[in-house]
Design a protein around this motif. Sequence first.
Motif, short mmCIF file in Angstrom:
data_model
loop_
_atom_site.label_atom_id
_atom_site.label_comp_id
_atom_site.label_asym_id
_atom_site.label_seq_id
_atom_site.Cartn_x
_atom_site.Cartn_y
_atom_site.Cartn_z
N LEU A 45 44.46 -53.39 -2.95
CA LEU A 45 44.22 -52.70 -1.70
C LEU A 45 42.51 -52.82 -1.88
N SER A 46 41.81 -52.52 -2.61
CA SER A 46 39.72 -52.12 -3.12
C SER A 46 39.75 -53.78 -3.44
N ILE A 47 40.88 -54.93 -3.66
CA ILE A 47 39.96 -56.03 -3.63
C ILE A 47 39.91 -56.45 -3.03
N ILE A 48 40.60 -56.59 -1.27
CA ILE A 48 40.65 -56.88 -0.43
C ILE A 48 39.73 -56.43 0.40
N SER A 49 39.09 -54.57 0.25
CA SER A 49 37.90 -54.22 0.72
C SER A 49 36.35 -54.58 0.40
N THR A 50 37.23 -55.18 -1.23
CA THR A 50 35.42 -55.22 -1.53
C THR A 50 34.89 -56.88 -1.24
N PHE A 51 35.92 -57.66 -1.83
CA PHE A 51 35.91 -59.57 -2.06
C PHE A 51 35.66 -59.64 -0.12
N LEU A 52 36.72 -58.81 0.39
CA LEU A 52 37.08 -60.13 1.63
C LEU A 52 35.43 -60.17 1.86
N PHE A 53 34.46 -59.16 2.84
CA PHE A 53 33.12 -59.32 3.02
C PHE A 53 32.17 -60.48 2.81
N VAL A 54 32.85 -60.26 1.17
CA VAL A 54 31.71 -61.08 -0.02
C VAL A 54 32.18 -62.25 0.77
N ARG B 288 31.04 -63.79 4.25
CA ARG B 288 29.50 -63.62 4.40
C ARG B 288 29.08 -64.76 3.70
N ASN B 289 29.14 -64.85 2.29
CA ASN B 289 28.92 -65.43 1.10
C ASN B 289 29.26 -67.35 1.63
N GLU B 290 30.84 -67.33 1.91
CA GLU B 290 31.54 -68.69 2.00
C GLU B 290 31.72 -69.31 3.20
N LEU B 291 31.78 -68.49 4.49
CA LEU B 291 32.06 -68.69 5.30
C LEU B 291 31.39 -68.80 6.77
N ASP B 292 29.60 -67.89 6.54
CA ASP B 292 29.03 -67.15 7.02
C ASP B 292 29.58 -66.52 8.62
N VAL C 110 46.78 -62.80 0.66
CA VAL C 110 45.26 -63.31 -0.26
C VAL C 110 45.70 -64.85 -0.33
N VAL C 111 46.66 -65.44 -0.48
CA VAL C 111 46.86 -66.93 -0.53
C VAL C 111 45.85 -67.47 0.86
N GLY C 112 46.34 -66.55 2.19
CA GLY C 112 45.89 -67.38 3.35
C GLY C 112 44.24 -67.11 3.52
N TYR C 113 43.71 -66.38 2.25
CA TYR C 113 42.29 -66.16 2.42
C TYR C 113 41.47 -67.54 1.86
N SER C 114 42.42 -67.46 0.47
CA SER C 114 41.98 -69.16 -0.18
C SER C 114 42.28 -69.93 0.41
N TYR C 115 42.80 -70.27 1.23
CA TYR C 115 42.76 -71.12 2.08
C TYR C 115 42.12 -72.03 3.86
N GLY D 101 36.85 -61.33 -11.84
CA GLY D 101 37.53 -62.50 -12.16
C GLY D 101 37.06 -63.33 -11.02
N TYR D 102 35.99 -62.05 -9.80
CA TYR D 102 35.65 -63.24 -8.98
C TYR D 102 34.61 -63.74 -8.87
N GLY D 103 33.66 -63.44 -10.30
CA GLY D 103 32.43 -64.20 -10.67
C GLY D 103 32.64 -65.20 -11.67
N ALA D 104 33.71 -65.39 -12.14
CA ALA D 104 34.06 -66.01 -13.18
C ALA D 104 34.87 -67.94 -12.85
N LEU D 105 35.76 -66.65 -11.57
CA LEU D 105 36.74 -68.28 -11.44
C LEU D 105 36.63 -68.46 -9.20
N GLY D 106 35.70 -68.04 -9.25
CA GLY D 106 35.10 -68.02 -8.04
C GLY D 106 36.32 -67.46 -7.07
N PRO D 107 35.48 -67.47 -5.33
CA PRO D 107 36.18 -66.38 -4.85
C PRO D 107 38.07 -67.21 -4.38
N ARG D 108 37.57 -68.76 -4.27
CA ARG D 108 39.17 -68.91 -3.19
C ARG D 108 40.28 -69.02 -4.87
#
Length: 256
Positions: A19-28, A31-35, A83-88, A152-159
């Motif tokens: 849950l902390s992963i979603i609350s922290t990195f979903l908005f990033v 905003r950054n990838e999908l504007d 989370v898989v849905g986010y990546s697609y 993980g977000y920085g090393a692998l990329g968001p998707r």
Amino acid sequence: EHQRTLLLLIFSTFMGAGLSIISTFLFVFLRNELDAPQLLLGLTITGMVIVEIPIFKYSEWLHKTFTDRQLLIISLASWSVRVVGYSYIGNPWLVLIFEPLHGMTFGCSWLAAVHALTAAFPEELTSSAFGLLYATVNGIGTITGTSLGGLGYGALGPRLFFRVAAVVMAVLALLYYLIDVRLEKSAMFERVPTTEGAAGQADDSDTDKPQVPSVAPSVTRVGIDDVDWEANNQSVVEMEASEPVANVRGLRSKRD
């Protein structure tokens, strides 16, 4: 049962990390990838919590229908699908399709954990139990999720990061199921009475009554006491029988 409660608490902590992963990195990601526009960010929060209301309202029915293990597995599996849905998604507005799953990830995990700890702890320690739950899920879980998630977000990329995290959570769900089933079977096996135990329960219905020691030592001691008592009685009889003889001898000596 305490082992199963501890196991559920540990995997609830993994859910807190998710849950902390979603609350922290979903908005990033939005905003950054999908504007994504600011309005969409606000609507995602609405989509997160809107399903929690019926889940908590019908919590009693959920507890009657599902076990704590099933609720936590539903939570972990829903997180993976979300989370898989986010990546697609390519259109940021499509995130609203997956946000109602937050009600299942958050709601089911907390229903399972609160119910399990309420049953495991006495009533006077309920507040301490909930404090322990909050410290592990929102403390240890949040620290773990944000720390490892950032790496993980920085090393692998968001998707790719979202996909890897979904696989890890699915594996954790399967692992939790296998371990909990094994602990449940072990607990059931330990509660099955043996033949001697069943006979003992039939003779003594009060299970809290302390065990009566073996009577063999008492019988042996009684036998020794009886022997000593009989020996003492025989000595007394011989002494009484010898007294007249001693008196007669005394009279003879006086005459002489």
